[in-house]
Design an enzyme around this catalytic site. Structure first.
Site, short mmCIF file in Angstrom:
data_model
loop_
_atom_site.label_atom_id
_atom_site.label_comp_id
_atom_site.label_asym_id
_atom_site.label_seq_id
_atom_site.Cartn_x
_atom_site.Cartn_y
_atom_site.Cartn_z
N ASP A 160 -2.47 -4.73 0.50
CA ASP A 160 -1.84 -5.93 1.13
C ASP A 160 -2.71 -6.47 2.22
O ASP A 160 -2.97 -7.67 2.48
CB ASP A 160 -0.56 -5.97 1.33
N GLN A 200 0.95 -1.14 0.05
CA GLN A 200 0.02 0.05 0.15
C GLN A 200 0.80 1.30 0.07
O GLN A 200 2.01 1.23 0.27
CB GLN A 200 -0.81 -0.04 1.35
N HIS A 201 0.24 2.39 -0.36
CA HIS A 201 0.58 3.81 -0.19
C HIS A 201 1.59 4.23 -1.24
O HIS A 201 2.07 5.46 -1.39
CB HIS A 201 1.21 4.01 1.30
#
Length: 508
Positions: free
Chosen positions: A271, A71-72
């Site tokens: 995830d 992520q991110h």
């Protein structure tokens, strides 16, 4: 037998699992490494994905696939579909000052109300602000902002730079899902839409959601991926998406011809949300993942907003919500203390199980790398309660495991403080195969503890999405369980830990 595949494109590597869509049984799997670092060019993920497909025996017999990803991570694209700069990953902390600035400008309460988050360096919104402030020439080139799983899905569908993709740079075809969008800091789980005002505050330019229709778009407006719902399909894998690359040929046994049936693509997921799908987690389940760092998350039926920032109020990949708390110190607590004692993990377990619950009053507050939950970035680890009688190797070993689990239990406390239900705890991660961790977990947590069998749960969750998109229904695959230790809650462990940790000086 219908086969589906799931991908876990994580920070360290790319894993692929191929499963029987009816039963969830693993048929084969493959993996390939990613380079180290906190910024990585996405082309490395693309090459690793191809290599992992090869290692998994190809996709010729696969009907559907979906991608779970870290992520991110910020992927910036220009109008030609080229990556503007290497992606800044979740663990790149250079945007910490940008996070503080955004919080000051908007306010923690307002940020939490609008997005479920309070900015920290991990989140995408802080990274786009950092690029705006520190790389303005690159920022001017940005035509779209995507996340790792968004970019991989887009490339699998055949889109990308004209020189290396069959369908070219159609940015309107970018897609994501609600779980990954909720980790950006400019999407609202409660409203189910982008907060374009927050994006403009961060990047200084207008943005809009991709339409899915071909078109040049408005000059100067940044495109954000279209957010798909649970069970939606992003399209299909284009059979020429690897074969047109000069750097790497198509994976072995890629399968269908241009005119034949194609492999359906699920929506993809972040995830943690993919892991929740892979575990079959439902409202009331709490998942504690013990990796290098620790995560504590639950499936919730309502959006969470925590202005303290302790709990991030993400969405999940099933239509529910995924509040999460993160600790910086987890499995490496055990490796650090094992090193001090000069033992391996098996001997650490034996020593720990020789000691009584509570470790004779010895407590390890395990802030070796500072801590995020609670927010004590400058704190250090410390032993407490040492006396001549209590300073035994067994007590030190047990204190290490009790301290690590007590820190994670603090994350559970934070989830409960937000009103989350907690009826069962699923304990996953490499460190939980240690028998002492399993036994002591049943003494630290006041919930029934279940240890699922080791597995690639992020990739498995992506495969759940693939089967969902293919069949129209979320599959209900059984999850094998390795252990379910008998409840043996000892409140003294947490009481001692809370007493010791309350004396930590946050400035040291």
């Amino acid at each position: 037998m219908t086969l589906v595949a799931g991908v876990d494109s994580s920070t360290q590597s790319c894993k692929v699992v191929v499963l029987d869509a009816g039963s969830g049984t693993l048929v084969r799997e493959g993996r390939a490494a990613h380079p180290d670092g906190t910024e990585v060019h996405p082309d490395h993920w693309w090459r690793a994905l191809s290599a992992a497909f090869d290692d998994a025996g190809g996709l010729a017999d696969v009907s559907a696939l979906s991608v779970g990803g870290q992520q991110h991570g910020m992927v910036l694209l220009d109008h030609a579909g080229d990556v503007v700069r290497p992606a800044l990953l979740w663990n790149d902390t250079r945007s910490a000052s940008a996070a503080a600035a955004l919080t000051d400008e908007v306010g923690a309460d307002d940020f939490a109300r609008r997005t479920g988050l309070v900015p920290v360096a991990s989140f995408t919104i802080t990274k786009v602000r950092w690029v705006r402030d520190h790389e303005p020439d690159l920022a001017d080139r940005v035509a779209a902002v995507a996340l790792p799983h968004d970019w991989l899905t887009w490339r699998l569908r055949g889109y990308g730079p004209a020189a290396s993709s069959p369908l070219g740079p159609d940015l309107e075809q970018l897609t994501t899902d609600r779980s990954d969008a909720s980790g950006t800091g400019y999407w609202s789980p409660s409203a189910g839409e982008y907060d374009l005002g927050l994006f403009k505050i961060a990047f200084g330019r207008d943005a809009r959601e991709a339409t899915g229709n071909a078109g040049p778009g408005e000059p100067g407006t940044v495109i954000l991926p279209r957010v798909l719902g649970p069970g939606d399909t992003a399209g299909a894998i284009h059979p020429g998406c690897f074969g047109c690359s000069a750097e790497r040929p198509a994976p072995a046994g890629f399968g269908p011809s241009e005119s034949g049936p194609r492999i359906l693509l699920g929506a993809g997921a972040g995830d943690n949300a993919a892991a929740a799908l892979g575990l079959g987690a439902e409202p009331g389940d709490v998942v504690v993942s013990v990796g290098t760092s620790g995560t504590v998350f639950s499936v919730a039926s309502r959006a969470v907003s925590d202005p303290s920032g302790t709990v991030a109020g993400f969405a999940d990949a099933s239509g529910e919500y995924l509040p999460i708390a993160v600790t910086l110190n987890a499995a490496r607590v055990l490796s650090s203390v094992a090193g001090i004692l000069g033992v391996d993990f098996d001997e650490l377990a034996r020593l720990a199980l020789d000691a009584e619950p509570g470790a004779g009053g010895v407590v390890l507050v395990p802030y070796f790398e500072g801590e995020r939950t609670p927010n004590l970035p400058h704190a250090k680890a410390s032993f407490h309660g040492l006396s001549i009688a209590s300073s035994t190797r067994s007590n030190l070993a047990r204190a290490a495991i009790e301290g690590m689990l007590s820190g994670l239990s603090g994350g559970l406390d934070s989830l409960r403080a937000q009103g989350g239900a907690a009826t069962r705890l699923l304990l996953i991660g490499g460190a939980v195969q240690n028998p002492a961790v399993q036994s002591i977990a049943a003494q630290v947590f006041d919930l029934p503890v279940v240890i699922p069998s080791p597995g690639e749960y992020v990739a498995r969750g992506a495969a759940v999405q693939a089967a969902w998109a293919h069949n129209g229904n979320r599959p209900d695959w059984p999850v094998a369980v390795d252990a379910a230790p008998a409840p043996d809650f000892h409140p003294v462990i947490r009481q001692n830990y809370l007493r010791a940790s309350s004396h930590i000086d946050p400035s040291n």
